[in-house]
Design a protein around this motif. Structure first.
Motif, PDB file in Angstrom:
ATOM      1  N   GLN A  27       0.812  -1.212   0.000  1.00 58.58           N
ATOM      2  CA  GLN A  27       0.000   0.000   0.000  1.00 58.58           C
ATOM      3  C   GLN A  27       0.848   1.267   0.000  1.00 58.58           C
ATOM      4  O   GLN A  27       0.534   2.226  -0.716  1.00 58.58           O
ATOM      5  N   GLU A  28       1.898   1.292   0.799  1.00 57.94           N
ATOM      6  CA  GLU A  28       2.728   2.495   0.879  1.00 57.94           C
ATOM      7  C   GLU A  28       3.369   2.808  -0.477  1.00 57.94           C
ATOM      8  O   GLU A  28       3.415   3.969  -0.904  1.00 57.94           O
ATOM      9  N   ASP A  29       3.863   1.776  -1.162  1.00 52.37           N
ATOM     10  CA  ASP A  29       4.483   1.983  -2.473  1.00 52.37           C
ATOM     11  C   ASP A  29       3.457   2.481  -3.491  1.00 52.37           C
ATOM     12  O   ASP A  29       3.739   3.389  -4.283  1.00 52.37           O
ATOM     13  N   LEU A  30       2.274   1.872  -3.469  1.00 48.68           N
ATOM     14  CA  LEU A  30       1.234   2.279  -4.413  1.00 48.68           C
ATOM     15  C   LEU A  30       0.764   3.702  -4.136  1.00 48.68           C
ATOM     16  O   LEU A  30       0.523   4.481  -5.070  1.00 48.68           O
ATOM     17  N   ALA A  31       0.627   4.044  -2.855  1.00 46.57           N
ATOM     18  CA  ALA A  31       0.216   5.404  -2.501  1.00 46.57           C
ATOM     19  C   ALA A  31       1.226   6.419  -3.014  1.00 46.57           C
ATOM     20  O   ALA A  31       0.861   7.492  -3.512  1.00 46.57           O
ATOM     21  N   SER A  32       2.504   6.082  -2.917  1.00 45.30           N
ATOM     22  CA  SER A  32       3.548   6.978  -3.407  1.00 45.30           C
ATOM     23  C   SER A  32       3.489   7.103  -4.927  1.00 45.30           C
ATOM     24  O   SER A  32       3.609   8.204  -5.473  1.00 45.30           O
ATOM     25  N   ARG A  33       3.285   5.988  -5.614  1.00 40.71           N
ATOM     26  CA  ARG A  33       3.248   6.014  -7.081  1.00 40.71           C
ATOM     27  C   ARG A  33       2.053   6.807  -7.604  1.00 40.71           C
ATOM     28  O   ARG A  33       2.165   7.533  -8.590  1.00 40.71           O
ATOM     29  N   PHE A  34       0.906   6.635  -6.955  1.00 46.41           N
ATOM     30  CA  PHE A  34      -0.302   7.323  -7.412  1.00 46.41           C
ATOM     31  C   PHE A  34      -0.488   8.691  -6.757  1.00 46.41           C
ATOM     32  O   PHE A  34      -1.435   9.410  -7.071  1.00 46.41           O
ATOM     33  N   ARG A  35       0.407   9.019  -5.819  1.00 46.04           N
ATOM     34  CA  ARG A  35       0.372  10.312  -5.130  1.00 46.04           C
ATOM     35  C   ARG A  35      -0.971  10.544  -4.432  1.00 46.04           C
ATOM     36  O   ARG A  35      -1.611  11.585  -4.574  1.00 46.04           O
ATOM     37  N   VAL A  36      -1.381   9.525  -3.695  1.00 36.31           N
ATOM     38  CA  VAL A  36      -2.614   9.596  -2.912  1.00 36.31           C
ATOM     39  C   VAL A  36      -2.327   9.022  -1.530  1.00 36.31           C
ATOM     40  O   VAL A  36      -1.248   8.478  -1.271  1.00 36.31           O
ATOM     41  N   SER A  37      -3.306   9.140  -0.641  1.00 34.84           N
ATOM     42  CA  SER A  37      -3.183   8.515   0.670  1.00 34.84           C
ATOM     43  C   SER A  37      -3.435   7.017   0.547  1.00 34.84           C
ATOM     44  O   SER A  37      -3.822   6.514  -0.517  1.00 34.84           O
ATOM     45  N   ARG A  38      -3.264   6.303   1.646  1.00 37.64           N
ATOM     46  CA  ARG A  38      -3.487   4.860   1.612  1.00 37.64           C
ATOM     47  C   ARG A  38      -4.965   4.500   1.519  1.00 37.64           C
ATOM     48  O   ARG A  38      -5.311   3.399   1.086  1.00 37.64           O
ATOM     49  N   SER A  39      -5.857   5.413   1.895  1.00 43.28           N
ATOM     50  CA  SER A  39      -7.285   5.096   1.904  1.00 43.28           C
ATOM     51  C   SER A  39      -7.815   4.722   0.511  1.00 43.28           C
ATOM     52  O   SER A  39      -8.452   3.672   0.352  1.00 43.28           O
ATOM     53  N   PRO A  40      -7.600   5.542  -0.536  1.00 47.23           N
ATOM     54  CA  PRO A  40      -8.081   5.126  -1.867  1.00 47.23           C
ATOM     55  C   PRO A  40      -7.353   3.901  -2.404  1.00 47.23           C
ATOM     56  O   PRO A  40      -7.933   3.127  -3.176  1.00 47.23           O
ATOM     57  N   ILE A  41      -6.092   3.712  -1.998  1.00 46.50           N
ATOM     58  CA  ILE A  41      -5.371   2.507  -2.408  1.00 46.50           C
ATOM     59  C   ILE A  41      -6.044   1.275  -1.812  1.00 46.50           C
ATOM     60  O   ILE A  41      -6.278   0.268  -2.499  1.00 46.50           O
ATOM     61  N   ARG A  42      -6.375   1.358  -0.526  1.00 46.21           N
ATOM     62  CA  ARG A  42      -7.026   0.236   0.149  1.00 46.21           C
ATOM     63  C   ARG A  42      -8.360  -0.096  -0.518  1.00 46.21           C
ATOM     64  O   ARG A  42      -8.690  -1.267  -0.733  1.00 46.21           O
ATOM     65  N   GLU A  43      -9.123   0.946  -0.884  1.00 43.30           N
ATOM     66  CA  GLU A  43     -10.414   0.720  -1.532  1.00 43.30           C
ATOM     67  C   GLU A  43     -10.227   0.119  -2.922  1.00 43.30           C
ATOM     68  O   GLU A  43     -10.979  -0.775  -3.338  1.00 43.30           O
ATOM     69  N   ALA A  44      -9.225   0.587  -3.655  1.00 47.84           N
ATOM     70  CA  ALA A  44      -8.946   0.030  -4.981  1.00 47.84           C
ATOM     71  C   ALA A  44      -8.561  -1.444  -4.881  1.00 47.84           C
ATOM     72  O   ALA A  44      -8.994  -2.270  -5.691  1.00 47.84           O
ATOM     73  N   LEU A  45      -7.768  -1.783  -3.873  1.00 48.57           N
ATOM     74  CA  LEU A  45      -7.385  -3.180  -3.679  1.00 48.57           C
ATOM     75  C   LEU A  45      -8.596  -4.043  -3.339  1.00 48.57           C
ATOM     76  O   LEU A  45      -8.692  -5.197  -3.772  1.00 48.57           O
ATOM     77  N   ARG A  46      -9.524  -3.493  -2.569  1.00 47.34           N
ATOM     78  CA  ARG A  46     -10.756  -4.236  -2.266  1.00 47.34           C
ATOM     79  C   ARG A  46     -11.531  -4.527  -3.555  1.00 47.34           C
ATOM     80  O   ARG A  46     -12.103  -5.606  -3.722  1.00 47.34           O
ATOM     81  N   MET A  47     -11.572  -3.549  -4.459  1.00 47.46           N
ATOM     82  CA  MET A  47     -12.265  -3.749  -5.737  1.00 47.46           C
ATOM     83  C   MET A  47     -11.614  -4.875  -6.537  1.00 47.46           C
ATOM     84  O   MET A  47     -12.301  -5.740  -7.096  1.00 47.46           O
ATOM     85  N   LEU A  48     -10.291  -4.863  -6.584  1.00 48.42           N
ATOM     86  CA  LEU A  48      -9.580  -5.901  -7.333  1.00 48.42           C
ATOM     87  C   LEU A  48      -9.741  -7.264  -6.677  1.00 48.42           C
ATOM     88  O   LEU A  48      -9.814  -8.289  -7.364  1.00 48.42           O
ATOM     89  N   SER A  49      -9.815  -7.281  -5.352  1.00 47.46           N
ATOM     90  CA  SER A  49     -10.043  -8.535  -4.642  1.00 47.46           C
ATOM     91  C   SER A  49     -11.424  -9.092  -4.973  1.00 47.46           C
ATOM     92  O   SER A  49     -11.586 -10.304  -5.180  1.00 47.46           O
ATOM     93  N   ALA A  50     -12.429  -8.207  -5.038  1.00 48.78           N
ATOM     94  CA  ALA A  50     -13.786  -8.642  -5.374  1.00 48.78           C
ATOM     95  C   ALA A  50     -13.850  -9.216  -6.782  1.00 48.78           C
ATOM     96  O   ALA A  50     -14.659 -10.107  -7.068  1.00 48.78           O
ATOM     97  N   GLU A  51     -12.992  -8.722  -7.675  1.00 49.13           N
ATOM     98  CA  GLU A  51     -12.951  -9.226  -9.049  1.00 49.13           C
ATOM     99  C   GLU A  51     -12.106 -10.490  -9.170  1.00 49.13           C
ATOM    100  O   GLU A  51     -12.068 -11.109 -10.236  1.00 49.13           O
TER     101      GLU A  51
END
Length: 219
Positions: A27-51
């Motif tokens: 999450q920390e690496d992805l947040a840095s790459r996308f320049r966002v906090s960990r919260s939207p990263i966590r939600e995006a990962l939940r979406m990918l997990s559901a898929e």
């Protein structure tokens, strides 16, 4: 950037092999790459997990790209063979001239592509558009998910097993069948297309009792 946008970009990266099966998604690496906090990263990962694209433990830490076994790949291709040819009739019935032209442009771009990642991106867009033409969003959504799951392994088929030229020529025949409104021919072409890819891929995998699904990605 919103979670659904991040999820789409991560799904594309997984399909194109930037995050190979078994890779960690920190999450920390992805947040840095996308320049966002960990919260939207966590939600995006939940979406990918559901898929089904990733495995995500509670809390999201330790998420990894899903690794498919040989049996799971067989199941995915069996499902695709059941679903995709059945869309031929609504595709030819509903497809417009503009959509046929768009498919032809995608196939032309695939023929000209020099990078495997670019070809894979265009290939996904080709299949996604063709099945969306059927006007059956639930079915086309299922197919897109199955394609996303199998595409990291399909990349090996395209990159190492000589499937690229054959797939591109088969796409051109599909476009011609849609243009002439020949549903039976389109269904046959889709079936052959999937069987060719399935056979090349499974023949390259170790037997089930020795199955290491990452082996083809390490070579």
């Amino acid at each position: 950037m919103k979670p659904d946008q991040i999820a789409r970009l991560l799904a594309q990266a997984i399909r194109e092999g930037l995050y190979a099966p078994g890779s960690s998604l920190i999450q920390e690496d992805l947040a840095s790459r996308f320049r966002v906090s960990r919260s939207p990263i966590r939600e995006a990962l939940r979406m990918l997990s559901a898929e089904g694209l990733i495995i995500m433990p509670p809390g999201g830490q330790g998420a990894t790209v899903r690794t498919l076994t040989r049996d799971e790949l067989i199941e995915i291709y069996d499902l695709r063979l059941l679903i995709e040819p059945s869309l031929a009739k609504p595709i030819v019935a509903r497809g417009t001239a503009a959509e046929v032209d768009a498919l032809r442009r995608l196939d032309d771009q695939m023929a000209a592509a020099t990078e495997v990642s670019a070809w894979m991106r265009l290939n996904f867009s080709f299949h996604e558009l063709m099945y969306e033409m059927a006007g059956r969003p639930h079915t086309s959504g299922m197919v897109a998910n199955l394609l996303s799951l199998s595409q990291p392994y399909s990349r090996h088929n395209i990159d190492k097993l000589g499937g690229r030229e054959q797939a591109t020529s088969e796409h051109a025949l599909m476009v011609a069948a849609i243009e002439t409104r020949d549903a039976d021919e389109l269904a046959r072409l889709i079936t052959d297309h999937l069987n060719h890819a399935r056979t090349r891929l499974l023949d390259s995998l170790p037997p089930a009792e020795e199955s290491d699904p990452l082996a083809i990605l390490r070579g």
